[in-house]
Structures are given as structure tokens and as C-alpha cells.
Design a protein around this motif. Structure first.
Motif, PDB file in Angstrom:
ATOM      1  N   ALA A  28      57.797  81.618  46.788  1.00 18.75           N
ATOM      2  CA  ALA A  28      58.992  81.244  46.050  1.00 18.75           C
ATOM      3  C   ALA A  28      59.802  82.470  45.667  1.00 18.75           C
ATOM      4  CB  ALA A  28      58.602  80.479  44.782  1.00 18.75           C
ATOM      5  N   PRO A  29      61.137  82.461  45.845  1.00 20.93           N
ATOM      6  CA  PRO A  29      61.961  83.549  45.373  1.00 20.93           C
ATOM      7  C   PRO A  29      61.953  83.538  43.852  1.00 20.93           C
ATOM      8  CG  PRO A  29      63.312  81.717  46.115  1.00 20.93           C
ATOM      9  CD  PRO A  29      61.891  81.375  46.428  1.00 20.93           C
ATOM     10  N   PRO A  30      62.252  84.676  43.169  1.00 20.89           N
ATOM     11  CA  PRO A  30      62.742  85.910  43.748  1.00 20.89           C
ATOM     12  C   PRO A  30      61.645  86.916  44.069  1.00 20.89           C
ATOM     13  CG  PRO A  30      62.918  86.035  41.387  1.00 20.89           C
ATOM     14  CD  PRO A  30      62.337  84.684  41.702  1.00 20.89           C
ATOM     15  N   VAL A  31      60.406  86.487  44.131  1.00 24.61           N
ATOM     16  CA  VAL A  31      59.305  87.408  44.352  1.00 24.61           C
ATOM     17  C   VAL A  31      59.338  87.943  45.763  1.00 24.61           C
ATOM     18  CG1 VAL A  31      56.806  87.621  44.381  1.00 24.61           C
ATOM     19  CG2 VAL A  31      57.901  86.181  42.676  1.00 24.61           C
ATOM     20  N   SER A  32      59.146  89.256  45.929  1.00 19.78           N
ATOM     21  CA  SER A  32      59.014  89.825  47.254  1.00 19.78           C
ATOM     22  C   SER A  32      57.624  90.387  47.397  1.00 19.78           C
ATOM     23  CB  SER A  32      60.046  90.924  47.495  1.00 19.78           C
ATOM     24  OG  SER A  32      59.784  92.038  46.697  1.00 19.78           O
ATOM     25  N   SER A  33      57.075  90.341  48.599  1.00 19.83           N
ATOM     26  CA  SER A  33      55.726  90.836  48.842  1.00 19.83           C
ATOM     27  C   SER A  33      55.693  91.460  50.212  1.00 19.83           C
ATOM     28  CB  SER A  33      54.722  89.686  48.740  1.00 19.83           C
ATOM     29  OG  SER A  33      54.946  88.782  49.791  1.00 19.83           O
ATOM     30  N   HIS A 124      58.044  98.868  51.402  1.00 19.41           N
ATOM     31  CA  HIS A 124      57.065  99.734  52.058  1.00 19.41           C
ATOM     32  C   HIS A 124      55.878 100.002  51.136  1.00 19.41           C
ATOM     33  CE1 HIS A 124      55.361 102.903  54.528  1.00 19.41           C
ATOM     34  NE2 HIS A 124      55.369 103.711  53.473  1.00 19.41           N
ATOM     35  N   LEU A 125      56.145 100.225  49.871  1.00 19.84           N
ATOM     36  CA  LEU A 125      55.086 100.518  48.914  1.00 19.84           C
ATOM     37  C   LEU A 125      54.143  99.324  48.759  1.00 19.84           C
ATOM     38  CD1 LEU A 125      53.845 102.459  46.921  1.00 19.84           C
ATOM     39  CD2 LEU A 125      55.568 101.792  45.238  1.00 19.84           C
ATOM     40  N   VAL A 126      54.704  98.136  48.638  1.00 21.59           N
ATOM     41  CA  VAL A 126      53.880  96.931  48.515  1.00 21.59           C
ATOM     42  C   VAL A 126      53.050  96.716  49.770  1.00 21.59           C
ATOM     43  CG1 VAL A 126      53.998  94.407  48.374  1.00 21.59           C
ATOM     44  CG2 VAL A 126      55.349  95.805  46.808  1.00 21.59           C
ATOM     45  N   ASN A 127      53.658  96.965  50.929  1.00 26.54           N
ATOM     46  CA  ASN A 127      52.913  96.848  52.192  1.00 26.54           C
ATOM     47  C   ASN A 127      51.731  97.799  52.222  1.00 26.54           C
ATOM     48  OD1 ASN A 127      54.119  94.814  53.757  1.00 26.54           O
ATOM     49  ND2 ASN A 127      55.814  96.142  54.316  1.00 26.54           N
ATOM     50  N   GLN A 128      51.939  99.026  51.787  1.00 30.12           N
ATOM     51  CA  GLN A 128      50.875 100.028  51.799  1.00 30.12           C
ATOM     52  C   GLN A 128      49.716  99.600  50.900  1.00 30.12           C
ATOM     53  OE1 GLN A 128      51.722 101.897  54.604  1.00 30.12           O
ATOM     54  NE2 GLN A 128      50.925 103.627  53.452  1.00 30.12           N
ATOM     55  N   LEU A 129      50.025  99.068  49.743  1.00 37.34           N
ATOM     56  CA  LEU A 129      48.988  98.646  48.811  1.00 37.34           C
ATOM     57  C   LEU A 129      48.232  97.431  49.331  1.00 37.34           C
ATOM     58  CD1 LEU A 129      50.924  99.076  45.449  1.00 37.34           C
ATOM     59  CD2 LEU A 129      49.061 100.506  46.312  1.00 37.34           C
ATOM     60  N   ALA A 130      48.943  96.531  49.977  1.00 36.52           N
ATOM     61  CA  ALA A 130      48.319  95.299  50.464  1.00 36.52           C
ATOM     62  C   ALA A 130      47.364  95.553  51.618  1.00 36.52           C
ATOM     63  CB  ALA A 130      49.395  94.302  50.880  1.00 36.52           C
ATOM     64  N   VAL A 159      40.294  89.810  42.439  1.00 33.83           N
ATOM     65  CA  VAL A 159      41.356  89.667  43.428  1.00 33.83           C
ATOM     66  C   VAL A 159      42.564  90.433  42.918  1.00 33.83           C
ATOM     67  CG1 VAL A 159      40.556  87.435  44.291  1.00 33.83           C
ATOM     68  CG2 VAL A 159      42.221  87.502  42.431  1.00 33.83           C
ATOM     69  N   GLN A 160      43.403  90.874  43.837  1.00 34.22           N
ATOM     70  CA  GLN A 160      44.626  91.595  43.477  1.00 34.22           C
ATOM     71  C   GLN A 160      45.837  90.958  44.149  1.00 34.22           C
ATOM     72  OE1 GLN A 160      44.151  96.158  42.456  1.00 34.22           O
ATOM     73  NE2 GLN A 160      43.450  95.812  44.532  1.00 34.22           N
ATOM     74  N   ASP A 161      46.965  91.139  43.531  1.00 34.13           N
ATOM     75  CA  ASP A 161      48.231  90.632  44.042  1.00 34.13           C
ATOM     76  C   ASP A 161      49.277  91.723  43.852  1.00 34.13           C
ATOM     77  OD1 ASP A 161      50.099  88.937  45.074  1.00 34.13           O
ATOM     78  OD2 ASP A 161      50.124  87.539  43.408  1.00 34.13           O
ATOM     79  N   PHE A 162      50.149  91.911  44.840  1.00 37.11           N
ATOM     80  CA  PHE A 162      51.181  92.936  44.769  1.00 37.11           C
ATOM     81  C   PHE A 162      52.530  92.281  45.051  1.00 37.11           C
ATOM     82  CE2 PHE A 162      47.943  96.163  44.869  1.00 37.11           C
ATOM     83  CZ  PHE A 162      46.956  95.655  45.708  1.00 37.11           C
TER      84      PHE A 162
END
Length: 204
Positions: A28-33, A124-130, A159-162
Motif C-alpha cells: 500500500a502507498p505511500p510506503v516504499s520498499s 538503494h539503501l533499503v535494497n542493500q539492507l533487505a 523479523v525485520q522490515d525496511f
């Protein structure tokens, strides 16, 4: 390692915890992952850190237990060297807000919200963490004694979520009240409504 920052106490777990589930990206917006569209850039960048008021006292069965803010969002007592390096490469941040929530069953939910100077770096940062969701990236906020919550051992499952929006990057972590290492899919489902609610309060 223990440190006191603001009103909160924190601890680092030096060993790798039990395998954690990699949570699905919120849709769901506005969350980006990691798999969603980049967060919009704020014109001229943020002028100040996101205030602690983004953390509601109560939301959908979750109760805020403790929160704290620090302007040093790459401090060795708060984030891992890996995360500190990624934030530095992403042009830095203005501050970190931390919160500890509980639900009626005593399960623990920890949130770390970073105000990034350059929001265009967030995807990019979220991708790296995931890529590796099985390592703690932020020091664990210990529950206050009066909260009735247990201080869970390092080997407890989690569990983690970014997620990100505007200038904010939110790292969420959830643990069962008994620290067990099972039922991760259910724990993911319980974490997501909280991270969604908080990230929606982040200003663009």
C-alpha cells in the motif's frame, strides 16, 4: 555493549541471532520498499530531523512503551558499522528516532526511523539492507522495568522490515514475548501494520 541515550537503554547483540524471516514488501502507498517506487525527494532536502511525534501512543492494538531521539544517527552505540557505512555513502542523516511498542500479548516491536539528508538514496539503501534481513542493524532498545516486558536474549528469533517515505527510512523489528524462533510469517503480519502506520506519519 550498553549505552544510555535520551530516555532509552540499548544493547548490541554481538553474535548472529536465530534465522529471521525476510518480510514481504508492503504494497500500500505511500510506503516504499526494496521492490517499490523510489520515495519522492524533498525540495532542497530536509531542514531538521523528523520529530518523535510520528510515533503514535496507540495504534491498532500496539502501545508505545518508550521512545528516544539522537542527532548522531551513525553512532557506534546505536547502529552497526555496516549500516553506518551505508548511511555515510548515502550522504548522511540528520537524526534517528527510536521507539519500542508492545501488543496485548507482550510481543515486542522496535522501530528505528532515520531522517536522511538525500531521500533519492533511499531506494538503494533499503535494497542493500533487505539483502540480509537476518542481522540486527540497530541496537536493541531495552524495555523499561515498569513495562512488564522481558529483556530477550540475543538468540531470540526476530523479523525485520525496511520501508521508506519522504526523507524517512524506517527499520522495524518484531520478537515474540518468549523469544521463540518459530511462526515468523505470523510475526511479519503483526509487524507490518505498525510500520505502515508510523511511516505514513513521516512528512515529505
Amino acid at each position: 555493549m550498553l549505552a544510555t541515550v535520551g530516555a532509552g537503554a540499548y544493547a548490541y547483540h554481538d553474535r548472529k541471532p536465530a534465522p529471521a524471516a525476510a518480510p514481504p514488501a508492503p504494497s500500500a502507498p505511500p510506503v516504499s520498499s526494496a521492490s517499490s517506487a523510489p520515495a519522492p525527494a524533498a525540495s532542497g532536502g530536509p531542514g531538521a530531523a523528523i520529530p518523535l511525534s510520528v510515533f503514535p501512543e496507540k495504534v491498532q492494538g500496539y502501545t508505545l512503551v518508550a521512545d528516544a531521539a539522537d542527532s548522531d544517527c551513525t553512532g557506534a552505540d546505536l547502529v552497526t558499522p555496516t549500516l553506518a557505512g551505508l548511511i555515510t555513502q548515502a550522504h548522511g542523516c540528520l537524526g534517528i528516532d527510536l521507539a519500542l511498542y508492545r501488543d496485548a500479548a507482550g510481543n515486542q516491536y522496535r522501530l528505528a526511523l532515520f531522517t536522511m539528508k538525500d531521500p533519492t538514496t533511499l531506494p538503494h539503501l533499503v535494497n542493500q539492507l533487505a539483502v540480509d534481513a537476518t542481522h540486527y542493524q540497530v541496537a536493541v532498545q531495552l524495555p523499561p522495568r515498569e513495562s512488564g516486558l522481558r529483556e530477550l536474549p540475543p538468540e531470540s528469533g526476530f523479523v525485520q522490515d525496511f520501508v521508506s517515505y519522504g526523507t524517512g527510512m524506517l527499520i522495524g523489528m518484531a520478537q515474540w514475548s518468549d523469544g521463540r524462533t518459530g511462526d515468523f510469517n505470523e510475526l511479519v503480519k503483526q509487524l507490518s501494520p505498525l510500520t505502515d502506520a508510523v511511516i505514513r506519519n513521516v512528512p515529505v
